[in-house]
Design a protein around this motif. Structure first.
Motif, PDB file in Angstrom:
ATOM      1  N   PHE A  92      -4.557   8.746 -73.408  1.00  0.00           N
ATOM      2  CA  PHE A  92      -5.983   9.059 -73.340  1.00  0.00           C
ATOM      3  C   PHE A  92      -6.413   9.326 -71.908  1.00  0.00           C
ATOM      4  O   PHE A  92      -5.795   8.860 -70.951  1.00  0.00           O
ATOM      5  CB  PHE A  92      -6.838   7.943 -73.951  1.00  0.00           C
ATOM      6  CG  PHE A  92      -6.736   6.624 -73.242  1.00  0.00           C
ATOM      7  CD1 PHE A  92      -7.610   6.307 -72.208  1.00  0.00           C
ATOM      8  CD2 PHE A  92      -5.790   5.693 -73.612  1.00  0.00           C
ATOM      9  CE1 PHE A  92      -7.519   5.091 -71.553  1.00  0.00           C
ATOM     10  CE2 PHE A  92      -5.694   4.470 -72.967  1.00  0.00           C
ATOM     11  CZ  PHE A  92      -6.565   4.173 -71.922  1.00  0.00           C
ATOM     12  N   ASP A  93      -7.488  10.084 -71.804  1.00  0.00           N
ATOM     13  CA  ASP A  93      -8.098  10.391 -70.519  1.00  0.00           C
ATOM     14  C   ASP A  93      -9.594  10.136 -70.680  1.00  0.00           C
ATOM     15  O   ASP A  93     -10.284  10.886 -71.384  1.00  0.00           O
ATOM     16  CB  ASP A  93      -7.823  11.852 -70.151  1.00  0.00           C
ATOM     17  CG  ASP A  93      -8.472  12.269 -68.838  1.00  0.00           C
ATOM     18  OD1 ASP A  93      -8.787  11.389 -68.003  1.00  0.00           O
ATOM     19  OD2 ASP A  93      -8.669  13.488 -68.640  1.00  0.00           O
ATOM     20  N   ILE A  94     -10.069   9.077 -70.052  1.00  0.00           N
ATOM     21  CA  ILE A  94     -11.494   8.747 -70.145  1.00  0.00           C
ATOM     22  C   ILE A  94     -12.273   9.640 -69.197  1.00  0.00           C
ATOM     23  O   ILE A  94     -11.968   9.722 -68.007  1.00  0.00           O
ATOM     24  CB  ILE A  94     -11.740   7.259 -69.809  1.00  0.00           C
ATOM     25  CG1 ILE A  94     -11.086   6.371 -70.860  1.00  0.00           C
ATOM     26  CG2 ILE A  94     -13.244   6.974 -69.714  1.00  0.00           C
ATOM     27  CD1 ILE A  94     -11.171   4.886 -70.566  1.00  0.00           C
ATOM     28  N   LYS A  95     -13.267  10.302 -69.727  1.00  0.00           N
ATOM     29  CA  LYS A  95     -14.142  11.160 -68.935  1.00  0.00           C
ATOM     30  C   LYS A  95     -15.354  10.387 -68.429  1.00  0.00           C
ATOM     31  O   LYS A  95     -15.863  10.656 -67.351  1.00  0.00           O
ATOM     32  CB  LYS A  95     -14.606  12.373 -69.754  1.00  0.00           C
ATOM     33  CG  LYS A  95     -13.489  13.241 -70.275  1.00  0.00           C
ATOM     34  CD  LYS A  95     -12.712  13.822 -69.136  1.00  0.00           C
ATOM     35  CE  LYS A  95     -11.634  14.766 -69.635  1.00  0.00           C
ATOM     36  NZ  LYS A  95     -10.799  15.246 -68.559  1.00  0.00           N
ATOM     37  N   GLU A  96     -15.804   9.416 -69.256  1.00  0.00           N
ATOM     38  CA  GLU A  96     -17.035   8.712 -68.900  1.00  0.00           C
ATOM     39  C   GLU A  96     -17.209   7.498 -69.797  1.00  0.00           C
ATOM     40  O   GLU A  96     -16.853   7.543 -70.970  1.00  0.00           O
ATOM     41  CB  GLU A  96     -18.193   9.699 -69.103  1.00  0.00           C
ATOM     42  CG  GLU A  96     -19.559   9.209 -68.956  1.00  0.00           C
ATOM     43  CD  GLU A  96     -20.589  10.332 -69.150  1.00  0.00           C
ATOM     44  OE1 GLU A  96     -21.571  10.299 -68.418  1.00  0.00           O
ATOM     45  OE2 GLU A  96     -20.396  11.220 -70.014  1.00  0.00           O
ATOM     46  N   ILE A  97     -17.723   6.429 -69.214  1.00  0.00           N
ATOM     47  CA  ILE A  97     -18.120   5.254 -69.984  1.00  0.00           C
ATOM     48  C   ILE A  97     -19.551   4.931 -69.593  1.00  0.00           C
ATOM     49  O   ILE A  97     -19.853   4.785 -68.404  1.00  0.00           O
ATOM     50  CB  ILE A  97     -17.228   4.027 -69.704  1.00  0.00           C
ATOM     51  CG1 ILE A  97     -15.778   4.298 -70.084  1.00  0.00           C
ATOM     52  CG2 ILE A  97     -17.747   2.799 -70.462  1.00  0.00           C
ATOM     53  CD1 ILE A  97     -14.821   3.158 -69.745  1.00  0.00           C
ATOM     54  N   ILE A 105     -20.726   3.857 -74.769  1.00  0.00           N
ATOM     55  CA  ILE A 105     -20.273   5.154 -75.254  1.00  0.00           C
ATOM     56  C   ILE A 105     -19.141   5.605 -74.344  1.00  0.00           C
ATOM     57  O   ILE A 105     -19.270   5.572 -73.120  1.00  0.00           O
ATOM     58  CB  ILE A 105     -21.413   6.194 -75.231  1.00  0.00           C
ATOM     59  CG1 ILE A 105     -22.536   5.739 -76.160  1.00  0.00           C
ATOM     60  CG2 ILE A 105     -20.902   7.572 -75.624  1.00  0.00           C
ATOM     61  CD1 ILE A 105     -23.801   6.553 -76.032  1.00  0.00           C
ATOM     62  N   VAL A 106     -18.055   6.007 -74.954  1.00  0.00           N
ATOM     63  CA  VAL A 106     -16.891   6.458 -74.193  1.00  0.00           C
ATOM     64  C   VAL A 106     -16.599   7.900 -74.588  1.00  0.00           C
ATOM     65  O   VAL A 106     -16.357   8.188 -75.757  1.00  0.00           O
ATOM     66  CB  VAL A 106     -15.660   5.571 -74.467  1.00  0.00           C
ATOM     67  CG1 VAL A 106     -14.458   6.059 -73.655  1.00  0.00           C
ATOM     68  CG2 VAL A 106     -15.970   4.111 -74.160  1.00  0.00           C
ATOM     69  N   ARG A 107     -16.670   8.764 -73.602  1.00  0.00           N
ATOM     70  CA  ARG A 107     -16.296  10.167 -73.803  1.00  0.00           C
ATOM     71  C   ARG A 107     -14.875  10.304 -73.266  1.00  0.00           C
ATOM     72  O   ARG A 107     -14.605   9.945 -72.125  1.00  0.00           O
ATOM     73  CB  ARG A 107     -17.256  11.073 -73.040  1.00  0.00           C
ATOM     74  CG  ARG A 107     -17.152  12.521 -73.381  1.00  0.00           C
ATOM     75  CD  ARG A 107     -18.317  13.303 -72.781  1.00  0.00           C
ATOM     76  NE  ARG A 107     -18.408  13.168 -71.346  1.00  0.00           N
ATOM     77  CZ  ARG A 107     -17.784  13.951 -70.459  1.00  0.00           C
ATOM     78  NH1 ARG A 107     -17.015  14.944 -70.881  1.00  0.00           N
ATOM     79  NH2 ARG A 107     -17.912  13.749 -69.172  1.00  0.00           N
ATOM     80  N   LEU A 108     -13.961  10.755 -74.131  1.00  0.00           N
ATOM     81  CA  LEU A 108     -12.565  10.793 -73.743  1.00  0.00           C
ATOM     82  C   LEU A 108     -11.827  11.911 -74.460  1.00  0.00           C
ATOM     83  O   LEU A 108     -12.367  12.530 -75.383  1.00  0.00           O
ATOM     84  CB  LEU A 108     -11.896   9.448 -74.007  1.00  0.00           C
ATOM     85  CG  LEU A 108     -11.569   9.033 -75.438  1.00  0.00           C
ATOM     86  CD1 LEU A 108     -10.722   7.784 -75.415  1.00  0.00           C
ATOM     87  CD2 LEU A 108     -12.787   8.787 -76.277  1.00  0.00           C
ATOM     88  N   VAL A 109     -10.608  12.143 -74.022  1.00  0.00           N
ATOM     89  CA  VAL A 109      -9.719  13.101 -74.681  1.00  0.00           C
ATOM     90  C   VAL A 109      -8.423  12.368 -74.994  1.00  0.00           C
ATOM     91  O   VAL A 109      -7.782  11.806 -74.100  1.00  0.00           O
ATOM     92  CB  VAL A 109      -9.428  14.333 -73.796  1.00  0.00           C
ATOM     93  CG1 VAL A 109      -8.435  15.265 -74.490  1.00  0.00           C
ATOM     94  CG2 VAL A 109     -10.712  15.068 -73.440  1.00  0.00           C
ATOM     95  N   TRP A 110      -8.086  12.350 -76.277  1.00  0.00           N
ATOM     96  CA  TRP A 110      -6.801  11.797 -76.716  1.00  0.00           C
ATOM     97  C   TRP A 110      -5.800  12.934 -76.753  1.00  0.00           C
ATOM     98  O   TRP A 110      -6.104  14.025 -77.254  1.00  0.00           O
ATOM     99  CB  TRP A 110      -6.909  11.201 -78.118  1.00  0.00           C
ATOM    100  CG  TRP A 110      -7.629   9.896 -78.163  1.00  0.00           C
ATOM    101  CD1 TRP A 110      -8.928   9.692 -78.513  1.00  0.00           C
ATOM    102  CD2 TRP A 110      -7.097   8.612 -77.859  1.00  0.00           C
ATOM    103  NE1 TRP A 110      -9.240   8.349 -78.442  1.00  0.00           N
ATOM    104  CE2 TRP A 110      -8.119   7.667 -78.041  1.00  0.00           C
ATOM    105  CE3 TRP A 110      -5.845   8.172 -77.445  1.00  0.00           C
ATOM    106  CZ2 TRP A 110      -7.945   6.307 -77.828  1.00  0.00           C
ATOM    107  CZ3 TRP A 110      -5.660   6.812 -77.231  1.00  0.00           C
ATOM    108  CH2 TRP A 110      -6.702   5.903 -77.431  1.00  0.00           C
ATOM    109  N   THR A 111      -4.612  12.700 -76.244  1.00  0.00           N
ATOM    110  CA  THR A 111      -3.517  13.659 -76.359  1.00  0.00           C
ATOM    111  C   THR A 111      -2.478  13.035 -77.276  1.00  0.00           C
ATOM    112  O   THR A 111      -2.022  11.921 -77.030  1.00  0.00           O
ATOM    113  CB  THR A 111      -2.885  13.963 -74.987  1.00  0.00           C
ATOM    114  OG1 THR A 111      -3.898  14.508 -74.133  1.00  0.00           O
ATOM    115  CG2 THR A 111      -1.734  14.952 -75.126  1.00  0.00           C
ATOM    116  N   SER A 112      -2.165  13.734 -78.353  1.00  0.00           N
ATOM    117  CA  SER A 112      -1.140  13.229 -79.266  1.00  0.00           C
ATOM    118  C   SER A 112       0.067  14.153 -79.214  1.00  0.00           C
ATOM    119  O   SER A 112      -0.063  15.366 -79.024  1.00  0.00           O
ATOM    120  CB  SER A 112      -1.673  13.135 -80.696  1.00  0.00           C
ATOM    121  OG  SER A 112      -1.963  14.410 -81.210  1.00  0.00           O
TER     122      SER A 112
END
Length: 152
Positions: A92-97, A105-112
């Motif tokens: 995961f890459d957290i963009k913002e908490i 609220i956590v804005r993130l990008v999961w890479t699978s």
């Protein structure tokens, strides 16, 4: 005089620990730690705590599929981990908490990454999402709502 100095020191300590900025930092760390622990457990195929990241009242929307709940999430995760014909890993890459009281609220990008043992093919997907965490009665931060979709 010593009593006054001690009282002033204690009052200053209380003011610092009661600070919203410190509370937010503590919450952010707890959330990052929860996401890191879940990712490590998933990637190690350790199903013993795989549902711990999610609150009992979980509702989620994923890639336009029907809304699902905690039970659907847990059974799906356990099935994925038990399927030895493929390997699925997450990062995961957290963009913002953003923390506000007992919610975050956590804005993130999961890479699978999905690899199949029969073909050796590896498929990588990026899944931007928004996770809503709530501090639970036991003090743990868990996801109660989330939305995710596959990036083009």
């Amino acid at each position: 005089m010593k009593g006054r100095a001690l009282a002033t020191l204690l009052m200053g300590s209380w003011a610092l620990t009661g600070s919203p900025a410190i509370a937010d930092t503590t919450a952010e760390k707890a959330i990052r730690d929860a996401l890191t622990r879940w990712t490590a457990d998933f990637n190690a195929r350790d199903a013993s705590r795989i549902c711990d990241l999610f609150a009992p009242d979980l509702r989620y929307d994923f890639r336009g599929q029907p809304e699902r709940d905690f039970n659907a999430m847990c059974s799906g995760l356990k099935q994925a981990l038990a399927d030895r014909s493929k390997t699925l890993s997450y990062a995961f890459d957290i963009k913002e908490i953003i923390v506000s009281g007992d919610m975050a609220i956590v804005r993130l990008v999961w890479t699978s990454k999905l690899s199949r043992s029969d073909s050796g093919q590896v498929i990588e997907t990026k899944e931007p999402g928004l996770d809503v965490f709530r501090r639970q009665p036991d003090g743990m931060w868990r996801i109660s709502r989330y939305m995710a979709y596959e990036a083009p």
